[in-house]
Design a protein around this motif. Structure first.
Motif, PDB file in Angstrom:
ATOM      1  N   LEU A 104       4.431  10.321  11.782  1.00 39.53           N
ATOM      2  CA  LEU A 104       3.577   9.409  12.525  1.00 39.53           C
ATOM      3  C   LEU A 104       4.334   8.136  12.871  1.00 39.53           C
ATOM      4  O   LEU A 104       4.266   7.645  14.006  1.00 39.53           O
ATOM      5  CB  LEU A 104       2.316   9.076  11.716  1.00 39.53           C
ATOM      6  CG  LEU A 104       1.373   8.039  12.348  1.00 39.53           C
ATOM      7  CD1 LEU A 104       0.814   8.560  13.666  1.00 39.53           C
ATOM      8  CD2 LEU A 104       0.237   7.695  11.384  1.00 39.53           C
ATOM      9  N   ALA A 105       5.080   7.594  11.914  1.00 40.04           N
ATOM     10  CA  ALA A 105       5.838   6.364  12.145  1.00 40.04           C
ATOM     11  C   ALA A 105       6.892   6.570  13.222  1.00 40.04           C
ATOM     12  O   ALA A 105       7.071   5.736  14.115  1.00 40.04           O
ATOM     13  CB  ALA A 105       6.481   5.896  10.845  1.00 40.04           C
ATOM     14  N   LEU A 106       7.600   7.706  13.150  1.00 42.16           N
ATOM     15  CA  LEU A 106       8.655   7.969  14.133  1.00 42.16           C
ATOM     16  C   LEU A 106       8.100   8.172  15.535  1.00 42.16           C
ATOM     17  O   LEU A 106       8.798   7.927  16.522  1.00 42.16           O
ATOM     18  CB  LEU A 106       9.458   9.196  13.709  1.00 42.16           C
ATOM     19  CG  LEU A 106      10.358   9.031  12.477  1.00 42.16           C
ATOM     20  CD1 LEU A 106      11.009  10.353  12.125  1.00 42.16           C
ATOM     21  CD2 LEU A 106      11.427   7.969  12.741  1.00 42.16           C
ATOM     22  N   TYR A 121      14.326   0.637  12.867  1.00 47.73           N
ATOM     23  CA  TYR A 121      12.961   1.151  12.774  1.00 47.73           C
ATOM     24  C   TYR A 121      12.940   2.555  12.166  1.00 47.73           C
ATOM     25  O   TYR A 121      12.108   2.865  11.304  1.00 47.73           O
ATOM     26  CB  TYR A 121      12.306   1.162  14.153  1.00 47.73           C
ATOM     27  CG  TYR A 121      10.909   1.750  14.150  1.00 47.73           C
ATOM     28  CD1 TYR A 121       9.824   0.991  13.741  1.00 47.73           C
ATOM     29  CD2 TYR A 121      10.691   3.066  14.544  1.00 47.73           C
ATOM     30  CE1 TYR A 121       8.543   1.537  13.709  1.00 47.73           C
ATOM     31  CE2 TYR A 121       9.418   3.619  14.526  1.00 47.73           C
ATOM     32  CZ  TYR A 121       8.347   2.840  14.108  1.00 47.73           C
ATOM     33  OH  TYR A 121       7.082   3.376  14.075  1.00 47.73           O
ATOM     34  N   VAL A 122      13.862   3.391  12.610  1.00 42.12           N
ATOM     35  CA  VAL A 122      13.928   4.750  12.084  1.00 42.12           C
ATOM     36  C   VAL A 122      14.233   4.730  10.591  1.00 42.12           C
ATOM     37  O   VAL A 122      13.616   5.463   9.796  1.00 42.12           O
ATOM     38  CB  VAL A 122      14.992   5.569  12.839  1.00 42.12           C
ATOM     39  CG1 VAL A 122      15.254   6.904  12.146  1.00 42.12           C
ATOM     40  CG2 VAL A 122      14.555   5.804  14.287  1.00 42.12           C
ATOM     41  N   LEU A 160      11.453   5.726   6.976  1.00 43.28           N
ATOM     42  CA  LEU A 160      11.604   6.629   5.829  1.00 43.28           C
ATOM     43  C   LEU A 160      10.774   6.164   4.641  1.00 43.28           C
ATOM     44  O   LEU A 160      10.481   6.968   3.737  1.00 43.28           O
ATOM     45  CB  LEU A 160      13.090   6.713   5.434  1.00 43.28           C
ATOM     46  CG  LEU A 160      14.050   7.254   6.507  1.00 43.28           C
ATOM     47  CD1 LEU A 160      15.478   7.215   5.999  1.00 43.28           C
ATOM     48  CD2 LEU A 160      13.659   8.671   6.906  1.00 43.28           C
ATOM     49  N   SER A 161      10.407   4.884   4.643  1.00 41.71           N
ATOM     50  CA  SER A 161       9.619   4.363   3.526  1.00 41.71           C
ATOM     51  C   SER A 161       8.119   4.539   3.739  1.00 41.71           C
ATOM     52  O   SER A 161       7.328   4.284   2.817  1.00 41.71           O
ATOM     53  CB  SER A 161       9.918   2.872   3.324  1.00 41.71           C
ATOM     54  OG  SER A 161       9.474   2.118   4.450  1.00 41.71           O
ATOM     55  N   TYR A 162       7.718   4.951   4.934  1.00 38.13           N
ATOM     56  CA  TYR A 162       6.288   5.109   5.220  1.00 38.13           C
ATOM     57  C   TYR A 162       5.834   6.501   4.792  1.00 38.13           C
ATOM     58  O   TYR A 162       6.564   7.489   4.925  1.00 38.13           O
ATOM     59  CB  TYR A 162       6.010   4.881   6.708  1.00 38.13           C
ATOM     60  CG  TYR A 162       4.535   4.751   7.027  1.00 38.13           C
ATOM     61  CD1 TYR A 162       3.808   3.663   6.569  1.00 38.13           C
ATOM     62  CD2 TYR A 162       3.879   5.738   7.762  1.00 38.13           C
ATOM     63  CE1 TYR A 162       2.451   3.552   6.836  1.00 38.13           C
ATOM     64  CE2 TYR A 162       2.530   5.628   8.053  1.00 38.13           C
ATOM     65  CZ  TYR A 162       1.818   4.527   7.585  1.00 38.13           C
ATOM     66  OH  TYR A 162       0.471   4.415   7.854  1.00 38.13           O
TER      67      TYR A 162
END
Length: 491
Positions: free
Chosen positions: A225-227, A213-214, A218-220
């Motif tokens: 926010l994603a992390l 997931y981490v 990196l692509s978001y």
């Protein structure tokens, strides 16, 4: 050997039950999807007919694909429909759970939930991957469609809502993680039955899921926010292990499934039937333990389930409990067969197969183990009583009156037990067994059973039989070794 078994996949009735099970579970999945669509909001109500059609098409495609898979590659679970039914229920349960848990957050869709349950139930580990893949893809399709119908306005209890891009990105990420988990879990848990192993695999899956997931974060566009949602992935990855601890025993019990865990329980010598065998027929009990050692090694040699072979060997002679002293291993000098007619002796000995089958069912032993009790002698003659009858009778003697009235082995495990049972008794009866004599003995035993058609209804090959022979030759020395003679004369 005749190869009759090749045409015996499954009957029309068994296929009909499989189709009915598939239709019922597909209907449950469609119903759950419609409830989820209804809960989503008013936007769905405008396109209700379209939603119904989409759900039906998805269910037909995915559940139909599962049915085609088992028809082509897994005829065993159609013949033994309780396995297919249990797998379908596990798949449908995971699908429904994921639909509604996604209301909180799509990242709470538990990766590999279907795989973690089915890998503990299936005799073939690829079942876990295939069923998990189907459930994961179906969940993804339903949730993506739902997002499209609502223009991406998805409610999330964690995060107070989400725009379309974030929701779809999270759903895609958790789907990739779930597919990867479904591939990893069957490999990691293959042939592992340690008490803590499933927990270790769960921990490994959790760590791997968070790391994946981490990396994908990196692509978001908004990495921070994603992390911030990574903790949800950790929670969802632990969830399958916890659910499986409850779901697997329930499905085992309801459908009478034979799993590695169940087989290990059956070979616990404290089980009631084995305790009876040890106390009432100790000779038979020790013979069964020796046969189990042979059978387990032979099963490993030809790629069969060693746990099933050992369990079948433990219980194959439990029918002797009805008349234990009429069997040589339980006698201490006196043989009651010397005082009765050979036809009576044959009937007493013959009954131990059917009596064993009855006892197994009385004590709740699974069919896969119980069936070996009536198959391990097949329709072989009882040569001792037949020859004795010929000596006592002037006329013709029908060998069928002095043969077992059982069933010839229908699977490799039963064939293994048939060979190991005879081999153990014959080797033990030899005065000074050596490799050459044991080899001749085993070749004779196997050739006799082939000639009498005992393996015509199972898929055992000549190569398998040769491997079994070689395995027993290699093993007999360790089981019947001599002791060093000490100065006092004791061994």
């Amino acid at each position: 050997m005749k190869q009759k078994y090749k045409t015996r996949k499954y009957s029309g009735k068994q296929l009909l039950f499989a189709v009915l099970d598939t239709v019922i579970c597909a209907a449950v999945a469609v119903f759950a999807a419609m409830i989820k669509f209804y809960l989503t909001g008013d936007a769905i109500a405008v396109n209700f007919a379209l939603c119904v059609m989409y759900a039906l098409l998805l269910a037909a495609a995915f559940y139909g694909g599962l049915l085609m898979f088992v028809m082509i590659s897994r005829s065993f679970i159609i013949k033994n429909n309780r396995y297919y039914r249990a797998f379908l229920i596990a798949t449908t349960f995971a699908f429904v759970a994921h639909l509604f848990i996604s209301i909180v957050s799509p990242l709470l869709v538990a990766p590999g939930l279907t795989a973690v349950i089915i890998v503990r139930l299936s005799r073939k580990k690829q079942d876990a991957f295939v069923f998990n893949l189907v459930e994961t893809c179906m969940t993804f399709c339903v949730l993506i469609y739902e997002s499209t119908m609502t223009d991406g306005a998805m409610y999330m209890a964690v995060g107070n809502g989400a725009d379309a891009s974030l929701y779809i990105w999270q759903l895609t990420v958790i789907t990739v993680i779930s597919v990867c988990a479904g591939a990893f879990v069957p490999v990691a848990m293959r042939d592992k039955t340690g008490r803590l192993h499933s927990m270790v695999v769960g921990l490994e899956t959790t760590v791997a899921a968070v790391l994946l997931y981490v990396l994908m974060s990196l692509s978001y566009s908004d990495i921070s926010l994603a992390l911030s949602y990574s903790w949800l992935v950790a929670v969802s990855a632990i969830f399958p292990v916890i659910v499986a601890q409850f779901a697997v025993p329930v499905l085992e019990k309801i459908f009478g499934l034979v799993t590695d865990d169940r087989l290990i329980e059956l070979t616990d010598t404290r089980r009631p039937l084995l305790r009876r065998l040890a106390s009432e027929a100790p000779g038979t009990y020790n013979h069964s333990l020796a046969v189990a050692n042979f059978a387990e090694m032979c099963a490993n040699a030809i790629g069969e389930d060693p746990y099933l072979a050992r369990a079948a060997a433990y219980y194959h002679d439990v029918g002797k409990l009805s008349n234990p002293f009429y069997f040589a291993e339980n006698q201490a000098g006196y043989n009651p067969h010397d005082d009765i007619l050979p036809e009576v002796s044959a009937e007493i000995v013959r009954k131990h197969t059917t009596e064993g089958y009855k006892l197994c069912h009385e004590y709740g032993i699974p069919e896969e183990v119980a069936c070996v009790t009536v198959q391990h002698h097949g329709t072989l003659p009882m040569a001792v009583f037949y020859e004795r009858a010929k000596r006592l009778t002037d006329g013709e003697v029908d060998i069928r009156d002095y043969s077992y009235h059982g069933v010839c082995p229908t699977n490799k495990i039963a064939a293994i037990i048939m060979i190991c049972d005879s081999s153990e008794a014959a080797i033990r009866a030899m005065d000074h067994p050596d490799g050459e004599r044991v080899d001749r003995l085993l070749r004779g035993i196997i050739a006799d059973r082939i000639a009498r058609g005992q393996f015509d209804n199972c898929s055992i090959s000549l190569r398998d039989l040769d491997l079994i022979r070689q395995t027993i030759i290699g093993a007999y020395g360790g089981l019947f070794h001599t002791r060093i003679k000490y100065p006092g004369g004791e061994r």
